[in-house]
Design a protein around this motif. Structure first.
Motif, PDB file in Angstrom:
ATOM      1  N   SER A 281      36.654  91.173  31.134  1.00 43.06           N
ATOM      2  CA  SER A 281      37.375  89.543  31.840  1.00 43.06           C
ATOM      3  C   SER A 281      37.984  89.009  30.416  1.00 43.06           C
ATOM      4  CB  SER A 281      36.895  88.564  33.031  1.00 43.06           C
ATOM      5  OG  SER A 281      38.102  87.740  33.202  1.00 43.06           O
ATOM      6  N   HIS A 282      36.644  88.849  29.836  1.00 43.09           N
ATOM      7  CA  HIS A 282      36.667  88.129  28.831  1.00 43.09           C
ATOM      8  C   HIS A 282      38.038  88.100  27.201  1.00 43.09           C
ATOM      9  CE1 HIS A 282      35.659  84.840  26.332  1.00 43.09           C
ATOM     10  NE2 HIS A 282      35.382  85.141  24.723  1.00 43.09           N
ATOM     11  N   SER A 283      37.678  89.770  27.130  1.00 47.95           N
ATOM     12  CA  SER A 283      37.890  90.456  26.467  1.00 47.95           C
ATOM     13  C   SER A 283      39.373  90.654  26.774  1.00 47.95           C
ATOM     14  CB  SER A 283      36.909  92.214  25.961  1.00 47.95           C
ATOM     15  OG  SER A 283      36.168  91.614  25.685  1.00 47.95           O
ATOM     16  N   GLU A 284      39.857  90.977  28.368  1.00 48.20           N
ATOM     17  CA  GLU A 284      41.736  91.445  28.268  1.00 48.20           C
ATOM     18  C   GLU A 284      42.194  90.139  27.540  1.00 48.20           C
ATOM     19  OE1 GLU A 284      42.638  94.355  29.016  1.00 48.20           O
ATOM     20  OE2 GLU A 284      41.816  95.455  30.215  1.00 48.20           O
ATOM     21  N   LYS A 285      41.273  89.156  27.827  1.00 48.75           N
ATOM     22  CA  LYS A 285      42.697  87.240  27.455  1.00 48.75           C
ATOM     23  C   LYS A 285      42.658  87.800  25.789  1.00 48.75           C
ATOM     24  CE  LYS A 285      40.287  84.708  31.607  1.00 48.75           C
ATOM     25  NZ  LYS A 285      39.112  83.956  31.435  1.00 48.75           N
ATOM     26  N   ILE A 286      41.824  88.016  25.341  1.00 47.36           N
ATOM     27  CA  ILE A 286      41.367  87.905  23.727  1.00 47.36           C
ATOM     28  C   ILE A 286      42.896  89.227  23.536  1.00 47.36           C
ATOM     29  CG2 ILE A 286      40.581  88.783  21.447  1.00 47.36           C
ATOM     30  CD1 ILE A 286      38.038  87.862  23.211  1.00 47.36           C
ATOM     31  N   ALA A 287      42.557  90.352  24.630  1.00 50.56           N
ATOM     32  CA  ALA A 287      43.466  91.470  24.284  1.00 50.56           C
ATOM     33  C   ALA A 287      45.341  90.830  24.187  1.00 50.56           C
ATOM     34  CB  ALA A 287      43.710  92.743  24.942  1.00 50.56           C
ATOM     35  N   THR A 288      45.031  89.972  25.240  1.00 49.77           N
ATOM     36  CA  THR A 288      46.737  89.912  25.588  1.00 49.77           C
ATOM     37  C   THR A 288      47.312  88.763  24.701  1.00 49.77           C
ATOM     38  OG1 THR A 288      46.217  89.879  27.760  1.00 49.77           O
ATOM     39  CG2 THR A 288      48.065  88.623  27.602  1.00 49.77           C
ATOM     40  N   SER A 289      46.011  87.549  24.328  1.00 47.64           N
ATOM     41  CA  SER A 289      47.488  86.683  23.348  1.00 47.64           C
ATOM     42  C   SER A 289      47.379  87.789  21.960  1.00 47.64           C
ATOM     43  CB  SER A 289      45.981  85.859  22.963  1.00 47.64           C
ATOM     44  OG  SER A 289      45.743  85.157  24.413  1.00 47.64           O
ATOM     45  N   CYS A 290      47.051  88.679  21.589  1.00 45.30           N
ATOM     46  CA  CYS A 290      46.869  89.283  20.520  1.00 45.30           C
ATOM     47  C   CYS A 290      48.279  89.969  20.465  1.00 45.30           C
ATOM     48  CB  CYS A 290      45.469  90.511  19.984  1.00 45.30           C
ATOM     49  SG  CYS A 290      44.110  90.174  19.454  1.00 45.30           S
ATOM     50  N   ARG A 291      48.508  90.978  21.225  1.00 41.93           N
ATOM     51  CA  ARG A 291      49.501  90.850  21.739  1.00 41.93           C
ATOM     52  C   ARG A 291      50.996  90.197  21.717  1.00 41.93           C
ATOM     53  NH1 ARG A 291      46.260  94.691  25.305  1.00 41.93           N
ATOM     54  NH2 ARG A 291      47.157  93.131  27.095  1.00 41.93           N
ATOM     55  N   SER A 292      50.222  88.924  22.203  1.00 38.07           N
ATOM     56  CA  SER A 292      52.162  88.172  21.969  1.00 38.07           C
ATOM     57  C   SER A 292      52.021  87.435  20.721  1.00 38.07           C
ATOM     58  CB  SER A 292      51.373  86.664  23.109  1.00 38.07           C
ATOM     59  OG  SER A 292      50.256  86.260  22.836  1.00 38.07           O
ATOM     60  N   LEU A 293      51.196  87.800  19.729  1.00 37.97           N
ATOM     61  CA  LEU A 293      51.326  88.097  18.251  1.00 37.97           C
ATOM     62  C   LEU A 293      51.856  88.923  17.706  1.00 37.97           C
ATOM     63  CD1 LEU A 293      48.234  85.492  18.260  1.00 37.97           C
ATOM     64  CD2 LEU A 293      50.983  84.633  18.418  1.00 37.97           C
ATOM     65  N   GLY A 294      52.345  90.077  18.660  1.00 34.29           N
ATOM     66  CA  GLY A 294      52.886  91.038  18.272  1.00 34.29           C
ATOM     67  C   GLY A 294      50.975  92.154  17.506  1.00 34.29           C
ATOM     68  N   LEU A 295      50.331  91.737  17.742  1.00 32.06           N
ATOM     69  CA  LEU A 295      48.929  92.763  17.414  1.00 32.06           C
ATOM     70  C   LEU A 295      48.677  93.782  17.729  1.00 32.06           C
ATOM     71  CD1 LEU A 295      46.678  89.816  16.174  1.00 32.06           C
ATOM     72  CD2 LEU A 295      48.521  90.625  14.666  1.00 32.06           C
ATOM     73  N   ASN A 296      48.592  94.695  17.368  1.00 29.08           N
ATOM     74  CA  ASN A 296      47.368  96.039  18.668  1.00 29.08           C
ATOM     75  C   ASN A 296      45.790  96.086  18.352  1.00 29.08           C
ATOM     76  OD1 ASN A 296      50.386  97.497  17.800  1.00 29.08           O
ATOM     77  ND2 ASN A 296      49.292  97.930  16.164  1.00 29.08           N
ATOM     78  N   VAL A 297      46.348  96.368  19.139  1.00 26.92           N
ATOM     79  CA  VAL A 297      44.845  95.873  20.091  1.00 26.92           C
ATOM     80  C   VAL A 297      43.850  97.098  20.626  1.00 26.92           C
ATOM     81  CG1 VAL A 297      45.513  94.650  22.006  1.00 26.92           C
ATOM     82  CG2 VAL A 297      42.986  93.588  20.739  1.00 26.92           C
ATOM     83  N   GLU A 298      42.692  97.439  20.148  1.00 28.65           N
ATOM     84  CA  GLU A 298      42.104  97.988  21.294  1.00 28.65           C
ATOM     85  C   GLU A 298      40.821  97.889  21.413  1.00 28.65           C
ATOM     86  OE1 GLU A 298      40.851 103.228  21.312  1.00 28.65           O
ATOM     87  OE2 GLU A 298      41.458 101.880  19.516  1.00 28.65           O
ATOM     88  N   LEU A 299      39.693  97.666  22.684  1.00 31.43           N
ATOM     89  CA  LEU A 299      39.193  97.501  23.359  1.00 31.43           C
ATOM     90  C   LEU A 299      37.193  98.618  23.569  1.00 31.43           C
ATOM     91  CD1 LEU A 299      40.938  95.059  24.372  1.00 31.43           C
ATOM     92  CD2 LEU A 299      39.748  94.895  26.557  1.00 31.43           C
ATOM     93  N   ARG A 300      36.961  97.664  23.522  1.00 39.70           N
ATOM     94  CA  ARG A 300      35.350  98.590  23.051  1.00 39.70           C
ATOM     95  C   ARG A 300      34.321  98.214  23.895  1.00 39.70           C
ATOM     96  NH1 ARG A 300      36.573 103.740  19.540  1.00 39.70           N
ATOM     97  NH2 ARG A 300      34.177 104.784  20.462  1.00 39.70           N
ATOM     98  N   VAL A 301      33.649  99.180  23.992  1.00 43.52           N
ATOM     99  CA  VAL A 301      31.912  99.494  25.018  1.00 43.52           C
ATOM    100  C   VAL A 301      31.425  99.264  24.202  1.00 43.52           C
ATOM    101  CG1 VAL A 301      30.636  98.497  27.157  1.00 43.52           C
ATOM    102  CG2 VAL A 301      32.866  98.586  27.251  1.00 43.52           C
ATOM    103  N   SER A 302      29.646  98.333  23.502  1.00 43.08           N
ATOM    104  CA  SER A 302      28.776  98.707  22.949  1.00 43.08           C
ATOM    105  C   SER A 302      28.195  97.488  22.621  1.00 43.08           C
ATOM    106  CB  SER A 302      29.115  99.554  21.706  1.00 43.08           C
ATOM    107  OG  SER A 302      27.957 100.064  20.256  1.00 43.08           O
ATOM    108  N   SER A 303      26.342  98.080  22.881  1.00 44.98           N
ATOM    109  CA  SER A 303      25.600  97.329  22.534  1.00 44.98           C
ATOM    110  C   SER A 303      24.629  97.316  21.163  1.00 44.98           C
ATOM    111  CB  SER A 303      24.904  97.263  23.610  1.00 44.98           C
ATOM    112  OG  SER A 303      23.630  96.133  23.619  1.00 44.98           O
ATOM    113  N   ALA A 304      24.529  96.219  20.081  1.00 44.22           N
ATOM    114  CA  ALA A 304      24.347  96.346  18.669  1.00 44.22           C
ATOM    115  C   ALA A 304      22.742  96.666  18.952  1.00 44.22           C
ATOM    116  CB  ALA A 304      24.352  95.151  17.875  1.00 44.22           C
ATOM    117  N   HIS A 305      22.228  95.751  20.375  1.00 46.80           N
ATOM    118  CA  HIS A 305      20.965  95.810  20.548  1.00 46.80           C
ATOM    119  C   HIS A 305      20.104  96.951  21.031  1.00 46.80           C
ATOM    120  CE1 HIS A 305      21.234  91.035  20.623  1.00 46.80           C
ATOM    121  NE2 HIS A 305      20.320  91.691  19.606  1.00 46.80           N
ATOM    122  N   LYS A 306      20.902  97.817  22.430  1.00 51.43           N
ATOM    123  CA  LYS A 306      20.863  98.943  22.898  1.00 51.43           C
ATOM    124  C   LYS A 306      21.214 100.115  21.999  1.00 51.43           C
ATOM    125  CE  LYS A 306      21.311  96.128  27.078  1.00 51.43           C
ATOM    126  NZ  LYS A 306      21.903  95.338  28.439  1.00 51.43           N
ATOM    127  N   GLY A 307      21.633  99.986  21.597  1.00 44.21           N
ATOM    128  CA  GLY A 307      22.993 100.823  20.973  1.00 44.21           C
ATOM    129  C   GLY A 307      23.450 101.240  19.299  1.00 44.21           C
TER     130      GLY A 307
END
Length: 428
Positions: A281-307
């Motif tokens: 949910s938090h990440s999608e808000k970032i993506a929405t704001s990015c797109r409103s500024l004309g920025l390409n955006v992609e979401l990924r899931v990865s943990s620096a602790h666990k992987g």
């Protein structure tokens, strides 16, 4: 031309609303709220004292104007321009025009030098110099002060032009100049000065209107006045030959050709890395704001602790294909994601932890208290992450820079309108 039977690209033309030296404006009876501007094969100077037919100018002017307004529309500037309509015309929102020309200058030249004796040619204005002129051919478009514009109390579509409206138009004029200046810099061409006009739509909104073409500005390739490619070449001619007109036409064609690919490619990417799918949910808000500024955006899931291996593999994957790349790390509690990515890449990393009010002080500390040698920034709100990414990418992409500036302009306009609506003494 018959206004009862003539049509252009399927648009039936009504009466001529107004006719100028280089264009006609037609009503569109079947398209309420719209009009059609048709350019002429005509070039003039000196308030029409000098005038010549120039075959092909209408098409060149229309092409140039369309390219300029499409660029400004993409940036988010509020304009009357809708779309091109055939080779010599375009469709625009119908509005009542303010009879003021707004001139912005980066360098002192032309009439400015005559009115300001002692200023050397080429004097650089920073910020750009702004001037206003009342449209009156009989009196050679006299320069007007801001106070004269306000005192005239122009009323257009129910809106009286006062200080607020002048402030909005002045600020918009400056931004239009700066956007086009940056655009032309990508072609190693200096925008020296330019003029624009504004109209008021039926809903009372101020929009950039009329035409912006090679009659509207001074352009010096490589910043060299001797290489000028604008209408000043025509103005400077004491006697005009067919060969001279061919030179002017070639210059205008060159300008139109330069504008074809002037909008930068979207060759950038903002990768939002989240430590857990619970942060979507938090990440999608970032993506929405990015797109409103004309920025390409992609979401990924990865943990620096666990992987950690997978996290670094994802980073390398993007590094191998992108040169304009930003990572946004979304991780709460102990944020290892942002620091690990920052320590493993030379691309910018922005921490935007999904903190909650009950644990903000504890969770945000891991993003702020970085080990030495790391330079990732930390912001708390999704919009701030997108804005920070845009400021970085805007350094090399004038369209991203423009969208940021337009966002600030729109904030200014919104506040102006709210203040105007609420101000006034409320007696006890």
């Amino acid at each position: 031309m018959s206004t009862t039977t003539t049509s252009i690209e399927g648009y039936k033309l009504g009466k001529v609303i107004i006719e100028g030296k280089t264009k006609q404006v037609y009503d569109l009876p079947e398209q309420p709220g719209l009009c059609l501007l048709l350019s002429k094969d005509r070039i003039t100077a000196g308030d029409g004292v000098k005038a010549h037919d120039l075959a092909g100018k209408a098409e060149i002017s229309n092409t140039t104007n369309g390219q300029v307004f499409r660029l400004l529309n993409e940036a988010g500037i509020r304009t009357a321009y809708v779309k091109q309509c055939g080779a010599k015309a375009f469709i625009a929102r119908k509005c009542q025009m303010l009879p003021i020309e707004w001139v912005t200058r980066r360098l002192a030249t032309g009439s400015f030098l005559k009115r300001n004796v002692g200023v050397p040619e080429g004097y650089r204005f920073s910020p750009p110099k702004q001037e206003t002129f009342f449209k009156d051919d009989a009196n050679h478009d006299p320069q007007w002060s801001e106070e004269q514009i306000i005192s005239a109390k122009f009323e257009l579509n129910g809106l009286v032009i006062g200080q607020d409206e002048v402030d909005i138009m002045r600020r918009t004029t400056l931004l239009v100049f700066e956007i086009l200046e940056r655009a032309w810099q990508t072609k190693n061409c200096a925008l020296i000065d330019m003029k624009v006009e504004f109209g008021i739509c039926a809903d009372g909104n101020i929009v950039l209107a009329d035409i912006i073409d090679s009659d509207s500005w001074r352009l010096w390739p490589a910043g060299d006045k001797r290489l000028m490619v604008d209408k000043q070449v025509y103005r400077n001619l004491a006697a005009v030959t067919a060969s001279d007109l061919d030179t002017v036409k070639r210059n205008f064609i060159w300008v139109a050709e330069q504008l074809v690919d002037i909008v930068p490619k979207k060759d950038h990417l903002v990768v939002v890395l989240m430590g857990s799918a619970s942060d979507i949910s938090h990440s999608e808000k970032i993506a929405t704001s990015c797109r409103s500024l004309g920025l390409n955006v992609e979401l990924r899931v990865s943990s620096a602790h666990k992987g950690p291996e997978e996290t670094l593999r994802i980073v390398r994957e993007y590094e191998s294909v992108m040169s304009n790349l930003i990572f946004v790390a979304v991780a709460g509690r102990s944020n290892g994601l942002g620091p690990v990515v920052s320590g493993s890449t030379n691309y910018p990393v922005i921490n935007c932890p999904p903190v909650k009010s009950d644990n903000m002080q504890v969770d945000v500390w891991s993003s702020l208290n970085l080990p030495s040698g790391l330079g990732c920034a930390t912001v708390l709100y999704p919009e701030a992450a997108a804005l920070h990414a845009a400021t970085i990418l805007g350094l090399g992409n004038f369209m991203v820079w423009s969208k940021l500036r337009v966002k600030a302009l729109n904030n200014f306009i919104t506040l102006k309108k709210a203040d105007k609506e609420l101000r006034g003494v409320r007696n006890a």
